[in-house]
Design a protein around this motif. Structure first.
Motif, PDB file in Angstrom:
ATOM      1  N   VAL A 150       0.841  -1.203   0.000  1.00 58.57           N
ATOM      2  CA  VAL A 150       0.000   0.000   0.000  1.00 58.57           C
ATOM      3  C   VAL A 150       0.873   1.248   0.000  1.00 58.57           C
ATOM      4  N   SER A 151       1.991   1.144   0.695  1.00 55.97           N
ATOM      5  CA  SER A 151       2.857   2.326   0.802  1.00 55.97           C
ATOM      6  C   SER A 151       3.504   2.693  -0.528  1.00 55.97           C
ATOM      7  N   HIS A 152       3.449   1.794  -1.508  1.00 55.36           N
ATOM      8  CA  HIS A 152       4.063   2.108  -2.797  1.00 55.36           C
ATOM      9  C   HIS A 152       3.114   2.808  -3.768  1.00 55.36           C
ATOM     10  N   LEU A 153       1.827   2.844  -3.398  1.00 58.20           N
ATOM     11  CA  LEU A 153       0.857   3.437  -4.321  1.00 58.20           C
ATOM     12  C   LEU A 153       1.112   4.929  -4.471  1.00 58.20           C
ATOM     13  N   ASP A 154       0.937   5.432  -5.688  1.00 55.74           N
ATOM     14  CA  ASP A 154       0.979   6.897  -5.790  1.00 55.74           C
ATOM     15  C   ASP A 154      -0.407   7.484  -6.020  1.00 55.74           C
ATOM     16  N   ARG A 155      -1.362   6.663  -6.489  1.00 57.45           N
ATOM     17  CA  ARG A 155      -2.740   7.125  -6.617  1.00 57.45           C
ATOM     18  C   ARG A 155      -3.666   6.013  -6.140  1.00 57.45           C
ATOM     19  N   LEU A 156      -4.693   6.428  -5.420  1.00 54.38           N
ATOM     20  CA  LEU A 156      -5.655   5.438  -4.939  1.00 54.38           C
ATOM     21  C   LEU A 156      -7.047   6.045  -5.002  1.00 54.38           C
ATOM     22  N   LEU A 157      -7.976   5.274  -5.540  1.00 49.67           N
ATOM     23  CA  LEU A 157      -9.389   5.674  -5.524  1.00 49.67           C
ATOM     24  C   LEU A 157     -10.134   4.691  -4.627  1.00 49.67           C
ATOM     25  N   VAL A 158     -10.773   5.216  -3.603  1.00 46.88           N
ATOM     26  CA  VAL A 158     -11.554   4.367  -2.707  1.00 46.88           C
ATOM     27  C   VAL A 158     -13.032   4.666  -2.944  1.00 46.88           C
ATOM     28  N   ILE A 159     -13.792   3.621  -3.200  1.00 50.50           N
ATOM     29  CA  ILE A 159     -15.209   3.784  -3.551  1.00 50.50           C
ATOM     30  C   ILE A 159     -16.081   3.109  -2.497  1.00 50.50           C
ATOM     31  N   GLY A 160     -16.991   3.873  -1.932  1.00 53.92           N
ATOM     32  CA  GLY A 160     -17.994   3.293  -1.032  1.00 53.92           C
ATOM     33  C   GLY A 160     -17.404   2.550   0.146  1.00 53.92           C
ATOM     34  N   SER A 161     -16.607   3.235   0.934  1.00 52.39           N
ATOM     35  CA  SER A 161     -15.998   2.557   2.080  1.00 52.39           C
ATOM     36  C   SER A 161     -15.975   3.469   3.312  1.00 52.39           C
TER      37      SER A 161
END
Lengths: 160, 438, 786
Positions: free
Chosen positions: C368-379
C-alpha cells in the motif's frame, strides 16, 4: 465566542504566514481571544481558536498552557505582573511586590474581592535597566516603580 | 572613555524611531548601496566575515560564517530575528527596537539579499508588546517607502518581513524553539542536526540572528568590515551594547567598543550604588558564571577576556551585586527562574532544574545538609551537555559559578542555617525574593 | 554505504541511518524510552546517550545520523555515566512502588533501572504528583508515573491520525493529557498502552487482574476485520486475560485496533453458551450433545423427506473459520442443496457465477505504501479496517494521493485529494463519469458492454479524479463495504474494475470480515440453482443452519432476516453465545468455541491464509464448529466427513498450504467479473435514501458483547444523520425526533445534522438494538417528525 472583529484581527495575523501555515497565527489568535474574554481563555475560546485555525484542540491547549502570559482562569480587570527576577530584585522589585500586596490586600495569583485587580509574579521582562518593572494587562510596561508611582497607577486603574 | 555609539548613535529616545528620523541619520544608505551596486551575496558575506561580527545573542557565532551556510539557489528561504530577549539582565534589544527599529529592518533586508531569503520574521518578546506594535508600524513605514516588500527600491529584489510576538516563554530565545513557536507550537527546542540553515522554519533553510546582530549590519556595510573590526579588538569586532543592571547608580544600555575594561563600564554606569563595595558580577546574562569583584575588575568586556576568566560575554548583560547581597539567595532566585522556564521536553533539564532549585532553596532556608554542595555540583554536572538545548547548561552554569567562587558562603549557610550577610544589611541593599509558592 | 564502528564492531549502513538503527543492525542494545521505530524522533528521554569519537558531549543515538568513519561506544564509561545520570533524573519524580504498579514485570523503566539505577536515591525533596486523566473506557492512567517520553502523543498524531493527546504546561509541570473534557476516542487508542514504557497508561479492562509472568501466551489471528491482525492471546487458567499485538510487519506491523485488542472481554461474559440447548415450547432446555445433534439430524432428515433438499440451507458469518465454512457448505451440498451463503450483508447477487475467483485487495498490504494514486469507492475505511487505514495514512504522508467516491466525508485522519460526495444511488453515475473521462485521457475505450453508457454531460470532480488516476504510475482502485453491499454493488464493482484496468492499476475489495476471502475460497456461496441469502430469506427454508450470525444484526435486511428465520421449521444456531436474538428464532443452539478456543484458518483481504491454534481450553461444552459439522455429516450419513483433525479439513481447501501460520495464496484470488453489465438508470434526486454503516463495535457477535468497547465513543447509539440543507428542506432541525420508515419497518431516532454527508441521504447505522427494526441497508427511506 470569537467576535467578527476578533476574527478579522486573526485574519490579519494569518496573512503574515505562508499559505497553509495558519497555525502560525495561534499565539496571536489566543492573545486576541484573551483580550476580548476579560483577560483569560475559557475552554470554549480555545476550542474556537482551534476550529478557526483548523488545529487539533489539544495542540492549541498546549500553546495556551506553555506560554505564561495566557491565563487559563479568570483574572481581575487589571492584571499586574511584577518582575521579581534577580536584576529587578536587586533594585527593589521585592519591595514593589510587597507594597502591591499590602495595598491590594492580596497575594500573588490572587484577585481582589471586587474583581478589579489580580497580582502575578513574572519572570524577566527584558527591561532590567528600568527595574523595578511591572506589566499591566500583559501589554503596558511600567518602569522604575516606586510606592508613589504605584499609588498613582492604582488610583488611575481603580477608575477604569 | 570608550562609549562608542553606533546602533544607538544620535537616536533620540522615543521621539526618534520613525523612518524619517532614521533616514535623517543616514538610514537605509547601506541597503541602497547594496542594491544600487548589485553587490554580490558572496562579497557581502565576505564583508561580514571581515568584520568578525560575532552573534550578539550570546553564543558569539561569527555572523558571516552563519550566513554562508545557507544553501544557494532559488526556493523558499527564511530569515528570523531573535528579539525574544528574556535572559535576566539583558535589555539591549529592547532599546534597539525602541529607538532604532529601522536599523533592524535594514539589517535584515541586507541579510536577505546576502542569503537569498524571501521572507523574514522578527520574533519579539511578549512582555515588550508595545515595541512589537511599534515594530509593526516601522515595517509598514518601510513597506510604504518601497524599502521592504516586493521589488525593493524598484529593483527585482523582494523581501517580506513580519513581526511575531512571544507570550511568556524564555526558552523561545533558543533559536529552534523560536522556530517552533513561529510555526504555532509550544516552544520546545529541536534536536540538531538538522541545523536551521538546512531545515529551519517550515522545514526550509533559515538563518536566525539576534536583533543587535542585524542592527549592526548597515553600519558594517557603510564603514566596511575591517573598520568595524578595528573598533573592537581582534576576533572581537565592533561595538557592543551592554545592559548593566543591579547595584549601579545608572543602570541602562551602553554601547561600547568591544574590549573596554569592565572598570570603565562600571564607571559609565555611575559606579556601585551608595558607594558600597562591589561583591560580584554576572557579566553575560544570568546563565553566565558569576565572577567575584577581584576577578571582574581585571577583565575587559569581550568574548575572549571573559572566557579566560571562566565566564562569558554572552549577551553583554552585566548584573552588578554589592556587598549586601546574599549569594545563596541570589542563586536561589536564578535557579528558580530556570526551573520555571524549563520547557519540559528533555529529562535532565525538566527534572534536574527543579532539583537544583530545591536544594538551593533548602540551603537558603536553613535546611541545608552537609552533602548538599557536593550534590549540587554533581546534579549540575549531570545536566550539563546532556540536554536538547542550552537551557540545561544555562541552569547548571550559575550553580557551578556560584559554588566555585562563593563556596564558603554556601558552607556557612549550611552550618549556621542562615545568611552570612546579616539580614538588615541585605534589607538596606536589596532583599532578593523567591516566591514562597514554589 | 557508510562505515561505522559500534563498540568495536565494524559495519556498513545506509546513508541517513541513525546510530540507534545502526546499533540495532549490529545487535547492540542501547537503552531508550522515547525512541520507537514507527514514530518520529523526539530525542527527549536522553537515555540513549552514547559516546561518539570527537564529539565533546554524549549524543543521543536515536537522533544522531551516522557519518562515515564514525566510532561509537555505547557502554563506555562516558556513555554509561550519561545514561546513569539520565536514569537518576527519570527516577527522582517517579514513584518507587513497582509492587503496586500494573506495569510491574513489563516496565522498561523498571528493567533499565536494574542496570542503570542507583541502589539508593539521592533525591530528598518532595516528589511530583500528577492528577490522573479520564481517557475513556479502554486506557487507564497513573500519570504520576509518566516520564513524558511523548510516545503516546506522537502515536496519536502520526499513526492514529488524530492529535487526541498533547503535552500541556511546561517544565516540571508538563503533563500528557487530552483537551479539557475529551477522552481518547480513536479506534487505535489501545496501542498507547503498549507504547507507554512505564505504568502511566495501562489497559483498563486488564488492570490489576494478573501479572505478566502468570500468563501463558499463544499466537492467534484476529477474527474481526479483513486485515487479520496477529495476536498474542494471554491466558490464565484458560481464561483470556489480555490480547496484545504480535508483530508482523506484513500485516499489522506492531499495532492492533481496539476491537482486536479488547473484544476478548466477550469471551468471558455471561452470554457464553455452555451446553447445547433445545427449545421446547417457549422453554430453552440444556441437553446433551448427542441429543442436540440427533435433534438436528432428525429435523434435517424430515425436511429432506418431506420437502426435498432445496428446503435446507445454511447461512454463515464471514467471521467463521475456513474449516467451519468449508464443512458447512460441504454438508449442505452433501444433502443435495446449493443453498449456502456467507454474504449476509450483500443485496446484489447479479454477479453470482460470473467471477473467476475470490474478490480480494489485489495486492499485499505492505505494498500500500508504494501506491501513488488510490481511488476508494464506497468505504467507511477508517472504521471498517482501521489498520489498513493506518497504512494508507502513512502512505499518504509519503505522497500517495487519495480520491474518494462515497456518500460520507468522515474524517479518516489523512488528507483526501479529491472527493465525490454522492448518494449511494448516484455512485454508478459518478463512476461512469470517471470511467469515460479516464477513457478519453487514455484514449482507450471501456469494454463493449459499457460503451453505450457515456454520460451526456461532464462532471468536474469525476474528471479531476480521472486525471489523478491517469497521472499515476502505481494505481489502485478499491471498493469497500458500502459499495459491495449496495443494491447496485455488482455495477459499482464492474465499473471500479474497468477504471482500474484503464488506469493501468490494480483493483481491490476491502474485505468486510476476517474470513470473507475464505468464504469465497470454500465456495460458501450458492451454486447453480441454489438460493442466495436474499432468496433464502424471501422464501423461507424449512431448515436453516445458522453459523455464527445473529438475525437482525448481521444481515442486510434486519427486519426481513428476523421475520424469515422465525418462520422456518427448524433453525439450528451454531453459536458461542446464548443470544437473545437467536432464542427468538432458533430451535436448537449448539455451543461453538470462539477463535481463542480452537484451531482454524482465516484468509485476510490480501489473500493471506493464517492458521492458528487454540489459546485456551473450550468453555463448558462448547466445541469447534468444524467438529460439530463433521459429526452432523456423519449422523446424516453424508460422504466425506471422516476428517481426523482440523488440518484434514483445511487441506481440502488449501492443499499443501493448510496449517501454515501464514501463506500468501496465489491462486483462486481473481475476482474479475465477466458477463455483467450496468443499467443506465439515473439516480433519483427527489427521494431520501439510506446510507448505512456498520459501526466497528457492532459488526460481529463478539464485539457486540465486549463491555469496554461498548462504552467507547465509537459504540454510542446511532442517530439519523442528515445534511443540514436536506434537513432544512424537510422542515426539520438537529435534535428533532423522527420516525424512519422502510416499507413496513419503522423506528424512531434523533436527528443529527452532518454537512459531511451527501444530500438527500439519511445515515442510519446498522447492527444496533435501536436500528435493527429497520429494513434494507440501502435504498429509499422516509423520515418524518414524530
Amino acid at each position: 465566542m470569537l467576535s467578527a472583529e476578533a476574527k478579522q484581527k486573526i485574519d490579519r495575523e494569518i496573512a503574515k504566514y505562508p499559505a497553509g501555515q495558519k497555525q502560525s497565527a495561534v499565539m496571536s489568535a489566543l492573545r486576541i481571544a484573551q483580550e476580548e474574554n476579560a483577560g483569560w481563555l475559557p475552554k470554549e475560546a480555545i476550542s474556537e481558536v482551534a476550529a478557526y485555525l483548523e488545529m487539533p484542540e489539544v495542540a492549541v491547549y498546549e500553546v495556551a498552557t506553555f506560554y505564561n502570559m495566557y491565563e487559563l482562569k479568570p483574572v481581575g480587570r487589571h492584571k499586574i505582573t511584577v518582575c521579581t527576577n534577580l536584576p529587578c530584585a536587586l533594585s527593589g522589585g521585592v519591595h514593589v511586590a510587597e507594597y502591591l500586596q499590602q495595598k491590594l490586600g492580596i497575594g500573588f495569583n490572587e484577585t481582589t474581592p471586587d474583581g478589579k485587580f489580580t497580582l502575578k509574579e513574572g519572570e524577566c521582562m527584558g527591561a532590567c535597566g528600568d527595574a523595578p518593572v511591572l506589566l499591566h494587562n500583559n501589554h503596558k510596561m511600567c518602569s522604575w516603580m516606586t510606592p508613589e508611582k504605584i499609588d498613582r497607577l492604582l488610583a488611575e486603574l481603580e477608575s477604569k | 572613555m570608550s562609549l562608542r555609539p553606533l546602533i544607538l548613535a544620535n537616536t533620540n529616545g522615543d521621539a526618534g524611531w520613525r523612518l524619517e528620523h532614521y533616514l535623517a541619520r543616514g538610514g537605509y544608505s547601506a541597503l541602497k548601496k547594496v542594491i544600487a551596486g548589485k553587490v554580490s551575496p558572496e562579497d557581502l558575506i565576505a564583508e561580514m566575515k571581515a568584520s568578525v561580527l560575532r552573534g550578539r545573542g550570546g553564543a558569539g557565532f561569527p555572523t558571516g560564517l552563519k550566513w554562508s551556510f545557507m544553501p544557494k539557489g532559488e526556493g523558499e528561504k527564511y530569515l528570523c530575528c531573535n528579539s525574544d530577549e528574556g535572559e535576566p539582565g539583558t535589555f539591549k534589544d529592547r532599546d534597539i527596537l525602541r529607538y532604532n527599529p529601522h536599523a533592524v529592518i535594514e539589517g535584515m533586508t541586507i541579510a536577505a539579499w546576502a542569503t537569498g531569503a524571501t521572507r523574514g520574521y522578527n520574533y519579539i518578546h511578549g512582555e515588550i508588546f508595545e515595541l512589537y506594535e511599534r515594530f509593526e508600524e516601522a515595517l509598514q513605514e518601510a513597506r510604504n517607502a518601497g524599502l521592504l516588500g516586493a521589488r525593493i527600491l524598484g529593483s527585482d529584489f523582494s523581501f517580506e518581513l513580519f513581526a511575531h510576538h512571544g507570550y511568556g516563554a524564555y526558552v523561545c530565545g533558543e533559536e529552534t524553539a523560536l522556530l517552533e513557536s513561529i510555526e504555532g507550537k509550544k516552544g520546545q527546542p529541536r534536536f540538531k542536526p538538522p541545523f536551521p540553515a538546512n531545515c529551519g522554519l517550515y522545514g526550509k533553510p533559515t538563518t536566525i540572528n539576534n536583533t543587535e546582530t542585524f542592527a549592526s549590519v548597515p553600519f558594517i556595510i557603510n564603514m566596511g568590515g575591517q573598520a568595524y573590526l578595528d573598533l573592537g579588538k581582534p576576533n572581537n569586532g565592533g561595538t557592543k551594547l551592554f545592559s548593566i543592571s543591579g547595584h549601579v547608580n545608572r543602570p541602562g544600555v551602553y554601547e561600547l567598543e568591544m574590549g573596554t575594561p569592565f572598570a570603565e563600564l562600571l564607571e559609565l554606569a555611575g559606579g556601585v550604588r551608595g558607594g558600597r563595595k562591589l561583591k560580584a558580577v554576572i557579566p553575560g546574562g544570568s546563565s553566565a558564571p558569576v565572577l567575584p569583584a577581584e576577578i571582574i575588575m581585571d577583565c575587559t568586556m569581550d568574548y575572549d577576556s571573559l572566557s579566560a576568566a571562566g565566564s562569558m560575554l554572552g549577551s553583554g548583560a552585566v548584573i552588578v551585586m554589592d556587598e549586601t547581597v546574599c549569594m545563596v539567595k541570589a542563586l536561589e532566585r536564578l535557579s528558580y527562574f530556570y526551573h520555571e522556564e524549563s520547557c519540559g521536553q528533555c529529562t535532565p533539564c525538566r527534572e534536574g532544574s527543579g532539583w537544583l532549585y530545591r536544594i538551593v532553596h533548602r540551603i537558603e532556608n536553613g535546611q541545608g545538609r552537609e552533602e548538599d554542595l557536593e550534590l549540587l555540583e554533581s546534579v549540575a554536572g549531570n545536566i550539563m551537555g546532556r540536554t536538547v538545548c542550552a537551557l540545561g547548561d544555562a541552569a547548571a552554569m550559575p550553580v557551578r559559578g556560584f559554588l566555585k567562587h562563593f563556596q564558603s558562603e554556601f558552607a556557612w549557610h549550611i552550618e549556621h542555617k542562615g545568611c552570612l550577610v546579616p539580614l538588615d544589611v541585605q534589607r538596606a541593599g536589596s532583599q532578593i525574593y523567591v516566591s514562597p509558592s514554589c | 554505504m557508510l562505515e561505522i564502528e559500534i563498540d568495536g564492531k565494524a559495519l556498513q549502513v545506509n546513508e541517513g541511518c541513525t546510530v540507534m538503527e545502526a546499533a540495532n543492525l549490529a545487535g547492540v542494545y542501547i537503552p531508550h524510552f522515547c525512541y520507537h521505530r514507527k514514530l518520529s524522533i523526539a530525542a527527549n528521554c536522553r537515555m540513549c546517550l552514547v559516546q561518539v569519537e570527537k564529539a565533546p558531549k554524549a549524543l543521543p543515538a536515536c537522533a544522531t545520523p551516522v557519518t562515515n568513519g564514525m566510532k561509537v561506544w555505547t557502554h563506555s564509561e562516558n556513555a554509561v555515566r550519561a545514561q546513569k545520570a539520565v536514569m537518576e533524573f527519570l527516577l527522582i519524580n517517579h514513584p518507587l512502588d513497582c509492587p503496586i504498579c500494573d506495569q510491574g514485570g513489563e516496565c522498561q523503566l523498571q528493567d533499565l533501572s536494574v542496570g542503570y539505577g542507583c541502589g539508593q536515591s539521592r533525591y530528598g525533596e518532595e516528589k511530583r504528583v500528577v492528577f490522573n486523566k479520564d481517557l475513556g473506557p479502554l486506557v487507564a492512567t497513573d500519570m504520576t508515573r509518566c516520564i513524558n517520553c511523548t510516545r503516546c502523543v506522537r502515536f496519536m498524531q502520526e499513526i492514529a491520525g488524530d492529535m487526541e493527546l498533547g503535552q500541556a504546561y511546561r517544565g516540571e509541570h508538563a503533563e500528557i493529557m487530552p483537551f479539557l473534557g475529551r477522552t481518547l476516542d480513536s479506534e487505535l487508542s489501545g496501542n498507547v498502552i503498549d507504547l507507554c514504557p512505564v505504568g502511566a497508561l495501562t489497559s483498563r479492562p486488564f488492570r490489576f487482574s494478573a501479572r505478566t509472568w502468570e500468563l501463558s501466551r499463544r499466537r492467534s489471528v484476529s477474527p474481526h476485520d479483513g486485515v487479520g491482525a496477529n495476536l498474542i492471546v494471554q491466558t490464565r487458567f484458560d481464561r483470556v486475560k489480555r490480547v496484545l499485538p504480535l508483530e508482523n510487519e506484513a500485516i499489522n506491523e506492531c499495532w492492533l485496533s481496539d476491537k482486536d485488542r479488547f473484544s476478548y472481554e466477550a469471551l468471558n461474559g455471561d452470554e457464553r453458551l455452555s451446553a447445547p440447548m433445545i427449545r421446547r415450547g417457549t422453554q430453552w432446555c440444556e441437553v446433551s450433545w448427542q441429543e442436540a445433534l440427533e435433534f438436528v439430524a432428525n429435523g434435517c432428515k424430515a425436511a429432506l423427506d418431506q420437502q426435498g433438499p432445496a428446503a435446507i440451507g445454511a447461512l454463515a458469518s464471514p467471521h467463521s473459520t475456513l474449516e467451519e465454512l468449508h464443512l458447512l457448505q460441504k454438508l449442505v451440498r452433501a444433502l443435495g442443496s446449493e443453498n449456502i451463503d456467507f454474504r449476509l450483508r450483500h443485496s446484489d447477487f447479479r454477479a453470482d457465477g460470473k467471477r473467476n475467483g475470490a474478490p480480494c485487495l489485489g495486492m499485499p498490504l505492505a505494498q500500500v505504501s508504494h501506491l501513488d494514486r488510490l481511488l476508494v469507492i464506497g468505504s467507511f475505511l477508517r472504521k471498517d479496517a482501521p489498520l489498513l487505514a493506518q497504512r494508507l495514512r502513512q502512505a499518504v504522508k509519503k505522497g500517495t494521493r487519495l480520491s474518494v467516491v462515497h456518500p460520507a466525508a468522515d474524517d479518516w485522519g489523512m488528507p483526501v485529494h479529491q472527493r465525490a460526495l454522492v448518494a449511494p444511488s448516484a455512485m454508478v453515475d459518478t463512476l461512469l463519469h470517471i470511467l469515460f473521462a479516464l477513457a478519453d485521457i487514455k484514449q482507450t475505450p471501456p469494454q463493449p458492454v459499457l460503451q453505450s453508457l457515456r454520460p451526456a454531460s461532464q462532471d468536474a470532480t469525476a474528471t479531476d479524479i480521472a486525471r489523478e488516476l491517469a497521472e499515476g504510475r502505481n494505481v489502485a482502485v478499491w471498493i469497500g463495504n458500502l459499495a459491495v453491499q449496495d443494491v447496485r454493488g455488482t455495477e459499482i464493482e464492474l465499473l471500479a474494475q474497468e477504471i482500474a484496468r484503464l488506469a493501468g492499476g490494480r483493483f481491490g475489495v476491502i474485505s468486510e470480515a476476517a474470513n470473507t476471502v475464505g468464504g469465497w475460497l470454500t465456495r460458501a456461496v450458492p451454486g447453480a440453482g441454489g438460493k442466495n441469502v436474499h432468496q433464502m430469506l424471501e422464501s423461507p427454508l424449512a431448515v436453516c443452519l445458522l453459523l455464527g450470525a445473529e438475525p437482525g444484526y448481521d444481515f442486510a435486511r434486519s427486519d426481513a432476516s428476523r421475520r424469515a428465520l422465525a418462520a422456518m421449521q427448524m433453525v439450528v444456531a451454531l453459536t458461542p453465545f446464548n443470544s437473545g436474538e437467536l432464542r427468538e428464532v432458533a430451535h436448537v443452539m449448539l455451543p461453538l468455541t470462539p477463535f481463542t478456543e480452537m484451531a482454524g484458518t482465516f484468509v485476510n483481504m490480501e489473500g493471506r491464509a493464517q492458521f492458528f491454534h487454540a489459546a485456551a481450553r473450550a468453555f463448558g461444552e462448547a466445541r469447534p464448529g468444524w467438529k460439530v459439522l463433521r459429526v452432523l455429516g456423519n449422523l446424516l450419513e453424508a460422504p466425506g466427513f471422516a476428517q481426523d483433525n482440523v488440518l484434514d479439513v483445511a487441506r481440502e481447501v488449501l492443499g499443501e498450504h493448510a496449517g501454515k501460520a501464514e501463506v500468501l495464496l496465489e491462486t483462486g484470488l481473481d475476482g474479475r467479473l465477466q458477463g455483467v453489465s450496468v443499467e443506465g438508470r439515473r439516480p433519483r434526486a427527489d427521494t431520501l435514501e439510506r446510507v448505512c454503516d456498520v459501526p466497528l463495535h457492532f459488526a460481529d457477535p463478539l464485539v457486540r458483547r465486549a463491555p469496554a468497547l461498548q462504552r467507547t465513543h465509537d459504540a454510542r447509539a446511532p442517530q439519523a444523520a442528515v445534511h443540514p440543507e436536506t434537513l432544512a428542506r424537510l422542515g426539520l432541525e438537529e435534535g428533532a425526533h423522527v420516525r424512519l420508515t422502510q416499507g413496513d419497518a419503522v423506528i424512531e431516532l434523533d436527528v443529527r445534522a452532518d454537512d459531511g454527508l451527501a444530500q438527500n441521504c439519511v445515515r442510519v447505522a446498522a447492527a444496533h438494538a435501536s436500528t435493527i427494526g429497520l429494513g434494507a441497508m440501502s435504498g429509499p427511506i422516509a423520515m418524518e417528525r414524530v
